[in-house]
Design a protein around this motif. Structure first.
Motif, PDB file in Angstrom:
ATOM      1  N   ALA A 126       0.848  -1.192   0.000  1.00 59.87           N
ATOM      2  CA  ALA A 126       0.000   0.000   0.000  1.00 59.87           C
ATOM      3  C   ALA A 126       0.883   1.241   0.000  1.00 59.87           C
ATOM      4  O   ALA A 126       1.985   1.236   0.555  1.00 59.87           O
ATOM      5  CB  ALA A 126      -0.930   0.024   1.212  1.00 59.87           C
ATOM      6  N   VAL A 127       0.396   2.278  -0.634  1.00 58.40           N
ATOM      7  CA  VAL A 127       1.105   3.560  -0.681  1.00 58.40           C
ATOM      8  C   VAL A 127       0.097   4.669  -0.420  1.00 58.40           C
ATOM      9  O   VAL A 127      -1.115   4.462  -0.524  1.00 58.40           O
ATOM     10  CB  VAL A 127       1.777   3.798  -2.057  1.00 58.40           C
ATOM     11  N   ASN A 128       0.601   5.859  -0.061  1.00 61.75           N
ATOM     12  CA  ASN A 128      -0.300   6.997   0.016  1.00 61.75           C
ATOM     13  C   ASN A 128      -0.108   7.890  -1.208  1.00 61.75           C
ATOM     14  O   ASN A 128       0.843   7.720  -1.982  1.00 61.75           O
ATOM     15  CB  ASN A 128      -0.138   7.769   1.330  1.00 61.75           C
ATOM     16  N   SER A 129      -1.012   8.836  -1.386  1.00 62.15           N
ATOM     17  CA  SER A 129      -0.967   9.679  -2.580  1.00 62.15           C
ATOM     18  C   SER A 129       0.290  10.543  -2.598  1.00 62.15           C
ATOM     19  O   SER A 129       0.785  10.904  -3.667  1.00 62.15           O
ATOM     20  CB  SER A 129      -2.216  10.549  -2.652  1.00 62.15           C
ATOM     21  N   ALA A 130       0.824  10.891  -1.415  1.00 62.53           N
ATOM     22  CA  ALA A 130       2.047  11.695  -1.363  1.00 62.53           C
ATOM     23  C   ALA A 130       3.217  10.937  -1.973  1.00 62.53           C
ATOM     24  O   ALA A 130       4.077  11.524  -2.640  1.00 62.53           O
ATOM     25  CB  ALA A 130       2.357  12.092   0.083  1.00 62.53           C
ATOM     26  N   PHE A 131       3.271   9.627  -1.767  1.00 63.92           N
ATOM     27  CA  PHE A 131       4.336   8.819  -2.362  1.00 63.92           C
ATOM     28  C   PHE A 131       4.180   8.760  -3.884  1.00 63.92           C
ATOM     29  O   PHE A 131       5.146   8.941  -4.634  1.00 63.92           O
ATOM     30  CB  PHE A 131       4.330   7.407  -1.775  1.00 63.92           C
ATOM     31  N   LEU A 132       2.966   8.533  -4.355  1.00 61.55           N
ATOM     32  CA  LEU A 132       2.739   8.474  -5.792  1.00 61.55           C
ATOM     33  C   LEU A 132       3.028   9.813  -6.451  1.00 61.55           C
ATOM     34  O   LEU A 132       3.438   9.861  -7.620  1.00 61.55           O
ATOM     35  CB  LEU A 132       1.293   8.058  -6.073  1.00 61.55           C
ATOM     36  N   ALA A 133       2.849  10.916  -5.696  1.00 65.50           N
ATOM     37  CA  ALA A 133       3.073  12.246  -6.257  1.00 65.50           C
ATOM     38  C   ALA A 133       4.530  12.479  -6.632  1.00 65.50           C
ATOM     39  O   ALA A 133       4.828  13.359  -7.451  1.00 65.50           O
ATOM     40  CB  ALA A 133       2.609  13.314  -5.264  1.00 65.50           C
ATOM     41  N   LEU A 134       5.454  11.701  -6.072  1.00 69.57           N
ATOM     42  CA  LEU A 134       6.875  11.851  -6.435  1.00 69.57           C
ATOM     43  C   LEU A 134       7.126  11.429  -7.883  1.00 69.57           C
ATOM     44  O   LEU A 134       8.131  11.832  -8.483  1.00 69.57           O
ATOM     45  CB  LEU A 134       7.749  11.028  -5.491  1.00 69.57           C
ATOM     46  N   GLU A 135       6.239  10.593  -8.420  1.00 67.27           N
ATOM     47  CA  GLU A 135       6.257  10.191  -9.831  1.00 67.27           C
ATOM     48  C   GLU A 135       7.570   9.544 -10.268  1.00 67.27           C
ATOM     49  O   GLU A 135       8.025   9.724 -11.407  1.00 67.27           O
ATOM     50  CB  GLU A 135       5.942  11.391 -10.739  1.00 67.27           C
ATOM     51  N   HIS A 136       8.187   8.782  -9.377  1.00 72.43           N
ATOM     52  CA  HIS A 136       9.430   8.111  -9.768  1.00 72.43           C
ATOM     53  C   HIS A 136       9.244   6.614  -9.955  1.00 72.43           C
ATOM     54  O   HIS A 136      10.087   5.955 -10.565  1.00 72.43           O
ATOM     55  CB  HIS A 136      10.518   8.357  -8.716  1.00 72.43           C
ATOM     56  N   TRP A 137       8.135   6.068  -9.405  1.00 78.68           N
ATOM     57  CA  TRP A 137       7.950   4.612  -9.433  1.00 78.68           C
ATOM     58  C   TRP A 137       7.236   4.222 -10.725  1.00 78.68           C
ATOM     59  O   TRP A 137       6.047   3.970 -10.752  1.00 78.68           O
ATOM     60  CB  TRP A 137       7.149   4.150  -8.211  1.00 78.68           C
ATOM     61  N   HIS A 138       7.981   4.157 -11.808  1.00 80.19           N
ATOM     62  CA  HIS A 138       7.408   3.819 -13.105  1.00 80.19           C
ATOM     63  C   HIS A 138       7.271   2.299 -13.226  1.00 80.19           C
ATOM     64  O   HIS A 138       8.205   1.543 -12.942  1.00 80.19           O
ATOM     65  CB  HIS A 138       8.294   4.350 -14.235  1.00 80.19           C
ATOM     66  N   LEU A 139       6.089   1.852 -13.644  1.00 81.12           N
ATOM     67  CA  LEU A 139       5.815   0.428 -13.756  1.00 81.12           C
ATOM     68  C   LEU A 139       6.380  -0.138 -15.053  1.00 81.12           C
ATOM     69  O   LEU A 139       6.415   0.539 -16.078  1.00 81.12           O
ATOM     70  CB  LEU A 139       4.312   0.174 -13.665  1.00 81.12           C
ATOM     71  N   THR A 140       6.822  -1.394 -14.973  1.00 83.38           N
ATOM     72  CA  THR A 140       7.506  -2.022 -16.108  1.00 83.38           C
ATOM     73  C   THR A 140       6.791  -3.262 -16.626  1.00 83.38           C
ATOM     74  O   THR A 140       7.172  -3.789 -17.667  1.00 83.38           O
ATOM     75  CB  THR A 140       8.927  -2.434 -15.682  1.00 83.38           C
ATOM     76  N   GLY A 141       5.789  -3.739 -15.883  1.00 87.82           N
ATOM     77  CA  GLY A 141       5.135  -4.979 -16.272  1.00 87.82           C
ATOM     78  C   GLY A 141       5.836  -6.219 -15.771  1.00 87.82           C
ATOM     79  O   GLY A 141       5.387  -7.345 -16.006  1.00 87.82           O
ATOM     80  N   ASP A 142       6.941  -6.040 -15.067  1.00 83.04           N
ATOM     81  CA  ASP A 142       7.681  -7.165 -14.501  1.00 83.04           C
ATOM     82  C   ASP A 142       6.905  -7.749 -13.320  1.00 83.04           C
ATOM     83  O   ASP A 142       6.234  -7.023 -12.583  1.00 83.04           O
ATOM     84  CB  ASP A 142       9.059  -6.670 -14.018  1.00 83.04           C
ATOM     85  N   PRO A 143       6.955  -9.068 -13.103  1.00 82.69           N
ATOM     86  CA  PRO A 143       6.234  -9.662 -11.966  1.00 82.69           C
ATOM     87  C   PRO A 143       6.619  -9.073 -10.613  1.00 82.69           C
ATOM     88  O   PRO A 143       5.805  -9.096  -9.676  1.00 82.69           O
ATOM     89  CB  PRO A 143       6.626 -11.149 -12.049  1.00 82.69           C
ATOM     90  N   TRP A 144       7.843  -8.551 -10.490  1.00 88.30           N
ATOM     91  CA  TRP A 144       8.287  -8.004  -9.207  1.00 88.30           C
ATOM     92  C   TRP A 144       8.442  -6.485  -9.266  1.00 88.30           C
ATOM     93  O   TRP A 144       9.273  -5.901  -8.566  1.00 88.30           O
ATOM     94  CB  TRP A 144       9.613  -8.659  -8.796  1.00 88.30           C
ATOM     95  N   GLU A 145       7.615  -5.840 -10.079  1.00 91.54           N
ATOM     96  CA  GLU A 145       7.765  -4.397 -10.266  1.00 91.54           C
ATOM     97  C   GLU A 145       7.441  -3.590  -9.005  1.00 91.54           C
ATOM     98  O   GLU A 145       7.840  -2.442  -8.894  1.00 91.54           O
ATOM     99  CB  GLU A 145       6.887  -3.922 -11.421  1.00 91.54           C
ATOM    100  N   TRP A 146       6.725  -4.190  -8.042  1.00 89.90           N
ATOM    101  CA  TRP A 146       6.421  -3.499  -6.791  1.00 89.90           C
ATOM    102  C   TRP A 146       7.291  -3.982  -5.634  1.00 89.90           C
ATOM    103  O   TRP A 146       6.988  -3.701  -4.481  1.00 89.90           O
ATOM    104  CB  TRP A 146       4.946  -3.664  -6.429  1.00 89.90           C
ATOM    105  N   ASN A 147       8.376  -4.682  -5.947  1.00 92.29           N
ATOM    106  CA  ASN A 147       9.285  -5.140  -4.898  1.00 92.29           C
ATOM    107  C   ASN A 147      10.464  -4.171  -4.796  1.00 92.29           C
ATOM    108  O   ASN A 147      11.172  -3.930  -5.779  1.00 92.29           O
ATOM    109  CB  ASN A 147       9.786  -6.555  -5.189  1.00 92.29           C
ATOM    110  N   VAL A 148      10.678  -3.621  -3.609  1.00 91.92           N
ATOM    111  CA  VAL A 148      11.702  -2.596  -3.418  1.00 91.92           C
ATOM    112  C   VAL A 148      13.099  -3.140  -3.705  1.00 91.92           C
ATOM    113  O   VAL A 148      13.929  -2.483  -4.355  1.00 91.92           O
ATOM    114  CB  VAL A 148      11.649  -2.022  -1.992  1.00 91.92           C
ATOM    115  N   ALA A 149      13.380  -4.344  -3.224  1.00 91.55           N
ATOM    116  CA  ALA A 149      14.708  -4.922  -3.425  1.00 91.55           C
ATOM    117  C   ALA A 149      14.963  -5.216  -4.905  1.00 91.55           C
ATOM    118  O   ALA A 149      16.048  -4.938  -5.429  1.00 91.55           O
ATOM    119  CB  ALA A 149      14.866  -6.190  -2.591  1.00 91.55           C
TER     120      ALA A 149
END
Length: 284
Positions: A126-149
């Motif tokens: 889960a994220v908040n809107s303030a985090f999404l507002a940074l606009e750096h987390w671009h999605l790639t379609g990779d299965p682990w695209e939401w994994n920080v490591a």
């Protein structure tokens, strides 16, 4: 009887843990191992509570057992023994991803602070809107695209810059988190597959996995390059949510700084919803 034995086991593990093994300076010491204050700081509890546990005057929750195991970096056998003495089954199933009330309150109450909540495997849930507002987390379609490591070692962001020292701290934190997760959830096939793939893809991660760096503080600094506001330097602080085995990352700027002003401008333009639960392949 079990409460007393649990306390004895914690004390013995604390006293036989070398400070350097958990990232603490050795210095001059009158006793072997860690002090109660040091274990408390590493596990996120007071020294007095550690004392009460060791004296058998308090019964630990499952989260407390896991926090102590993570702090002391104990092996599987010692972890299972602590769980048994505390009356719990070892956490050897799937990594939990349910967002509890405590995590939701953090996201709800710090609406002006970029924040995300991740599970033990460093998957963002889960994220908040303030985090999404940074606009750096671009999605790639990779299965682990939401994994920080994964995104750090195998698919890094173009709009996320760190100094060499901060990158070293950040990488050590992520490797330590995954090692701890695999210790607690050895039966999670998805977690095991993630670690195997990362070790195959990233030579740096494989080196850290085989020879971990000590983690001195669970925070690091980075510059986020926003498309409109430009660079804003923020410090990420990782906070444990032991009861749910989740963690929250809060991104803050130095008070009164130009970065704080830019962050306020970015967050002020953020759109609802305030909280976004993350699934696959993206927010949902």
């Amino acid at each position: 009887m079990e409460r007393h034995e649990f306390g004895v086991a914690v004390r013995q593990l604390r006293e036989r843990t070398a400070p350097e093994a958990v990232g603490l300076p050795v210095g001059r010491r009158r006793t072997q191992g860690l002090r109660r204050e040091e274990l408390g700081e590493l596990a996120g509890m007071s020294a007095d509570y550690v004392r009460r546990l060791e004296q058998g005057r308090s019964h630990p929750s499952a989260g407390v057992v896991n926090a102590i195991a993570r702090a002391l970096r104990i092996g599987r056998a010692d972890y299972e023994r602590l769980c048994a003495l505390a009356g719990y089954a070892a956490a050897d199933g799937q990594v939990p991803t349910d967002i509890g009330a405590g995590a939701m309150r953090l996201l709800e109450r710090f609406t002006d602070t970029p924040m995300f909540v991740s599970d033990a495997a460093m998957n963002i849930v889960a994220v908040n809107s303030a985090f999404l507002a940074l606009e750096h987390w671009h999605l790639t379609g990779d299965p682990w695209e939401w994994n920080v490591a994964w995104r750090t070692f195998c698919d890094p962001f173009d709009d996320f810059k760190q100094s060499a020292d901060d990158a070293t701290d950040h990488e050590a934190i992520l490797a330590a988190q995954l090692r701890s997760a695999l210790l607690r959830y050895p039966a999670d096939a998805s977690l095991a597959a993630l670690v195997d793939e990362m070790r195959s893809r990233s030579r740096l991660f494989d080196t850290l996995w085989r020879t971990p760096r000590p983690v001195e503080a669970y925070e690091s600094s980075a510059a986020f390059i926003h498309p409109d506001a430009g660079a804003v330097t923020l410090v990420g602080s990782l906070l444990a949510i032991p009861g749910d085995d989740l963690a929250a990352l809060m991104l803050t700027a130095a008070p009164g700084s130009a970065d704080a002003a830019r962050l306020a401008e970015i967050v002020g333009a953020a759109a609802e919803p305030a909280i976004v639960k993350v699934g696959q392949p993206g927010p949902g």
